[in-house]
Design a protein around this motif. Structure first.
Motif, PDB file in Angstrom:
ATOM      1  N   ARG A   2       0.834  -1.196   0.000  1.00 34.99           N
ATOM      2  CA  ARG A   2       0.000   0.000   0.000  1.00 34.99           C
ATOM      3  C   ARG A   2       0.866   1.243   0.000  1.00 34.99           C
ATOM      4  O   ARG A   2       1.800   1.366   0.777  1.00 34.99           O
ATOM      5  CB  ARG A   2      -0.900   0.010   1.224  1.00 34.99           C
ATOM      6  N   ARG A   3       0.555   2.160  -0.877  1.00 33.51           N
ATOM      7  CA  ARG A   3       1.248   3.443  -0.918  1.00 33.51           C
ATOM      8  C   ARG A   3       0.458   4.442  -0.097  1.00 33.51           C
ATOM      9  O   ARG A   3      -0.752   4.457  -0.133  1.00 33.51           O
ATOM     10  CB  ARG A   3       1.405   3.926  -2.343  1.00 33.51           C
ATOM     11  N   VAL A   4       1.186   5.272   0.610  1.00 35.30           N
ATOM     12  CA  VAL A   4       0.575   6.256   1.486  1.00 35.30           C
ATOM     13  C   VAL A   4       1.064   7.634   1.076  1.00 35.30           C
ATOM     14  O   VAL A   4       2.252   7.828   0.819  1.00 35.30           O
ATOM     15  CB  VAL A   4       0.971   5.964   2.961  1.00 35.30           C
ATOM     16  N   ALA A   5       0.151   8.595   1.017  1.00 34.56           N
ATOM     17  CA  ALA A   5       0.538   9.965   0.685  1.00 34.56           C
ATOM     18  C   ALA A   5       1.607  10.437   1.667  1.00 34.56           C
ATOM     19  O   ALA A   5       1.567  10.101   2.858  1.00 34.56           O
ATOM     20  CB  ALA A   5      -0.671  10.882   0.738  1.00 34.56           C
ATOM     21  N   ALA A   6       2.555  11.207   1.195  1.00 34.89           N
ATOM     22  CA  ALA A   6       3.713  11.613   1.986  1.00 34.89           C
ATOM     23  C   ALA A   6       3.340  12.388   3.245  1.00 34.89           C
ATOM     24  O   ALA A   6       4.058  12.329   4.240  1.00 34.89           O
ATOM     25  CB  ALA A   6       4.664  12.442   1.129  1.00 34.89           C
ATOM     26  N   ASP A   7       2.215  13.100   3.233  1.00 38.89           N
ATOM     27  CA  ASP A   7       1.856  13.912   4.387  1.00 38.89           C
ATOM     28  C   ASP A   7       1.115  13.130   5.472  1.00 38.89           C
ATOM     29  O   ASP A   7       0.984  13.605   6.598  1.00 38.89           O
ATOM     30  CB  ASP A   7       1.009  15.114   3.960  1.00 38.89           C
ATOM     31  N   ILE A   8       0.654  11.938   5.175  1.00 42.32           N
ATOM     32  CA  ILE A   8      -0.160  11.184   6.140  1.00 42.32           C
ATOM     33  C   ILE A   8       0.608  10.786   7.405  1.00 42.32           C
ATOM     34  O   ILE A   8       0.066  10.931   8.495  1.00 42.32           O
ATOM     35  CB  ILE A   8      -0.789   9.937   5.465  1.00 42.32           C
ATOM     36  N   PRO A   9       1.849  10.313   7.365  1.00 40.25           N
ATOM     37  CA  PRO A   9       2.500   9.892   8.608  1.00 40.25           C
ATOM     38  C   PRO A   9       2.578  10.970   9.694  1.00 40.25           C
ATOM     39  O   PRO A   9       2.554  10.654  10.877  1.00 40.25           O
ATOM     40  CB  PRO A   9       3.899   9.465   8.140  1.00 40.25           C
ATOM     41  N   ALA A  10       2.647  12.231   9.322  1.00 37.14           N
ATOM     42  CA  ALA A  10       2.731  13.299  10.328  1.00 37.14           C
ATOM     43  C   ALA A  10       1.365  13.727  10.851  1.00 37.14           C
ATOM     44  O   ALA A  10       1.276  14.352  11.912  1.00 37.14           O
ATOM     45  CB  ALA A  10       3.448  14.507   9.736  1.00 37.14           C
ATOM     46  N   LYS A  11       0.291  13.402  10.154  1.00 43.94           N
ATOM     47  CA  LYS A  11      -1.052  13.848  10.542  1.00 43.94           C
ATOM     48  C   LYS A  11      -1.483  13.376  11.932  1.00 43.94           C
ATOM     49  O   LYS A  11      -2.034  14.165  12.692  1.00 43.94           O
ATOM     50  CB  LYS A  11      -2.092  13.415   9.507  1.00 43.94           C
ATOM     51  N   PRO A  12      -1.290  12.110  12.307  1.00 40.07           N
ATOM     52  CA  PRO A  12      -1.738  11.696  13.645  1.00 40.07           C
ATOM     53  C   PRO A  12      -1.112  12.520  14.775  1.00 40.07           C
ATOM     54  O   PRO A  12      -1.765  12.773  15.788  1.00 40.07           O
ATOM     55  CB  PRO A  12      -1.306  10.232  13.728  1.00 40.07           C
ATOM     56  N   ASN A  13       0.126  12.967  14.615  1.00 35.15           N
ATOM     57  CA  ASN A  13       0.750  13.797  15.649  1.00 35.15           C
ATOM     58  C   ASN A  13       0.011  15.114  15.831  1.00 35.15           C
ATOM     59  O   ASN A  13      -0.040  15.655  16.941  1.00 35.15           O
ATOM     60  CB  ASN A  13       2.208  14.081  15.314  1.00 35.15           C
ATOM     61  N   LEU A  14      -0.556  15.645  14.762  1.00 34.55           N
ATOM     62  CA  LEU A  14      -1.280  16.910  14.858  1.00 34.55           C
ATOM     63  C   LEU A  14      -2.549  16.768  15.693  1.00 34.55           C
ATOM     64  O   LEU A  14      -3.013  17.729  16.302  1.00 34.55           O
ATOM     65  CB  LEU A  14      -1.647  17.420  13.462  1.00 34.55           C
ATOM     66  N   MET A  15      -3.122  15.562  15.723  1.00 35.18           N
ATOM     67  CA  MET A  15      -4.376  15.335  16.442  1.00 35.18           C
ATOM     68  C   MET A  15      -4.179  14.680  17.803  1.00 35.18           C
ATOM     69  O   MET A  15      -5.145  14.465  18.518  1.00 35.18           O
ATOM     70  CB  MET A  15      -5.290  14.467  15.585  1.00 35.18           C
ATOM     71  N   ASN A  16      -2.972  14.358  18.159  1.00 30.27           N
ATOM     72  CA  ASN A  16      -2.705  13.658  19.408  1.00 30.27           C
ATOM     73  C   ASN A  16      -2.120  14.622  20.432  1.00 30.27           C
ATOM     74  O   ASN A  16      -0.955  15.014  20.314  1.00 30.27           O
ATOM     75  CB  ASN A  16      -1.736  12.504  19.149  1.00 30.27           C
ATOM     76  N   PRO A  17      -2.876  15.000  21.454  1.00 32.89           N
ATOM     77  CA  PRO A  17      -2.336  15.951  22.432  1.00 32.89           C
ATOM     78  C   PRO A  17      -1.102  15.430  23.161  1.00 32.89           C
ATOM     79  O   PRO A  17      -0.225  16.215  23.527  1.00 32.89           O
ATOM     80  CB  PRO A  17      -3.493  16.186  23.400  1.00 32.89           C
ATOM     81  N   MET A  18      -0.997  14.114  23.357  1.00 34.86           N
ATOM     82  CA  MET A  18       0.152  13.577  24.079  1.00 34.86           C
ATOM     83  C   MET A  18       1.456  13.802  23.312  1.00 34.86           C
ATOM     84  O   MET A  18       2.510  13.945  23.921  1.00 34.86           O
ATOM     85  CB  MET A  18      -0.052  12.096  24.394  1.00 34.86           C
ATOM     86  N   TYR A  19       1.392  13.848  22.001  1.00 32.28           N
ATOM     87  CA  TYR A  19       2.587  14.151  21.214  1.00 32.28           C
ATOM     88  C   TYR A  19       3.145  15.508  21.625  1.00 32.28           C
ATOM     89  O   TYR A  19       4.348  15.686  21.760  1.00 32.28           O
ATOM     90  CB  TYR A  19       2.263  14.139  19.716  1.00 32.28           C
ATOM     91  N   HIS A  20       2.259  16.459  21.856  1.00 35.02           N
ATOM     92  CA  HIS A  20       2.668  17.817  22.207  1.00 35.02           C
ATOM     93  C   HIS A  20       2.980  17.980  23.690  1.00 35.02           C
ATOM     94  O   HIS A  20       3.408  19.046  24.130  1.00 35.02           O
ATOM     95  CB  HIS A  20       1.574  18.809  21.785  1.00 35.02           C
ATOM     96  N   LEU A  21       2.772  16.906  24.455  1.00 34.85           N
ATOM     97  CA  LEU A  21       3.049  16.951  25.888  1.00 34.85           C
ATOM     98  C   LEU A  21       4.158  15.985  26.293  1.00 34.85           C
ATOM     99  O   LEU A  21       4.647  16.053  27.423  1.00 34.85           O
ATOM    100  CB  LEU A  21       1.780  16.610  26.683  1.00 34.85           C
ATOM    101  N   VAL A  22       4.543  15.101  25.390  1.00 37.45           N
ATOM    102  CA  VAL A  22       5.579  14.108  25.707  1.00 37.45           C
ATOM    103  C   VAL A  22       6.721  14.167  24.689  1.00 37.45           C
ATOM    104  O   VAL A  22       7.861  14.444  25.038  1.00 37.45           O
ATOM    105  CB  VAL A  22       4.987  12.677  25.763  1.00 37.45           C
ATOM    106  N   GLU A  23       6.401  13.883  23.425  1.00 36.45           N
ATOM    107  CA  GLU A  23       7.426  13.807  22.390  1.00 36.45           C
ATOM    108  C   GLU A  23       8.048  15.163  22.073  1.00 36.45           C
ATOM    109  O   GLU A  23       9.257  15.288  21.966  1.00 36.45           O
ATOM    110  CB  GLU A  23       6.836  13.219  21.102  1.00 36.45           C
ATOM    111  N   LYS A  24       7.199  16.138  21.867  1.00 39.34           N
ATOM    112  CA  LYS A  24       7.651  17.478  21.495  1.00 39.34           C
ATOM    113  C   LYS A  24       6.860  18.465  22.359  1.00 39.34           C
ATOM    114  O   LYS A  24       5.867  19.038  21.912  1.00 39.34           O
ATOM    115  CB  LYS A  24       7.390  17.710  20.005  1.00 39.34           C
TER     116      LYS A  24
END
Length: 153
Positions: A54-76
């Protein structure tokens, strides 16, 4: 059950959207392109066989981080986040996991933020129980109840 088989099961449980409707509330939408979603990305990410096609659009892998509050409180950690949080969820709520709000509240507390986290009892999803308490909390946080001008800290 593997992650891949769980994802396939969840995907099969989803109902198909009518033609032209936006998938997943439009989070993955770009311009006029409708019905983009994360299924291909999740399957590709979970594929341990190396046979994924399956091919995935290049921008899709980063999209879940935009919607995940824990990414902005833990990872970055976002140092420009609010330092005051009012989090409410009902014990009967079947749309949001209670663990999600508990983890969010715990992480915010660990960061030193002011967290007001409670569960309502038997009110269901989206209950607006205690609006007066919420307004009172806003007044306390902003200093409005003391006649002081609120400031962001």
């Amino acid at each position: 059950m593997t992650i891949l088989s769980a994802l396939i099961y969840v995907h099969k449980c989803k109902t198909k959207e009518p033609e032209g409707r936006k998938a997943e509330h439009g989070e993955a939408q770009v311009g006029a392109l409708n019905a983009r979603n994360y299924d291909g990305y999740l399957v590709a990410k979970s594929d341990t066989t190396g046979l994924g096609t399956r091919r995935v659009a290049a921008d899709i892998p980063a999209k879940p981080n935009l919607m995940n509050p824990m990414y902005h409180l833990v990872e970055k950690v976002n140092d420009r986040r609010s330092r005051h949080w009012w989090i409410r969820l009902d014990t009967k709520d079947s749309d949001t996991s209670h663990v999600i709000s508990a983890n969010l509240a715990a992480r915010l507390d660990n960061l030193g933020d002011d967290v007001n986290h409670l569960y309502y009892r038997d009110q269901g999803h989206g209950a607006n129980t205690g609006p007066v308490d919420f307004i009172t909390w806003i007044a306390e946080v902003t200093g409005h109840d003391k006649g002081e001008k609120g400031k962001r800290n």
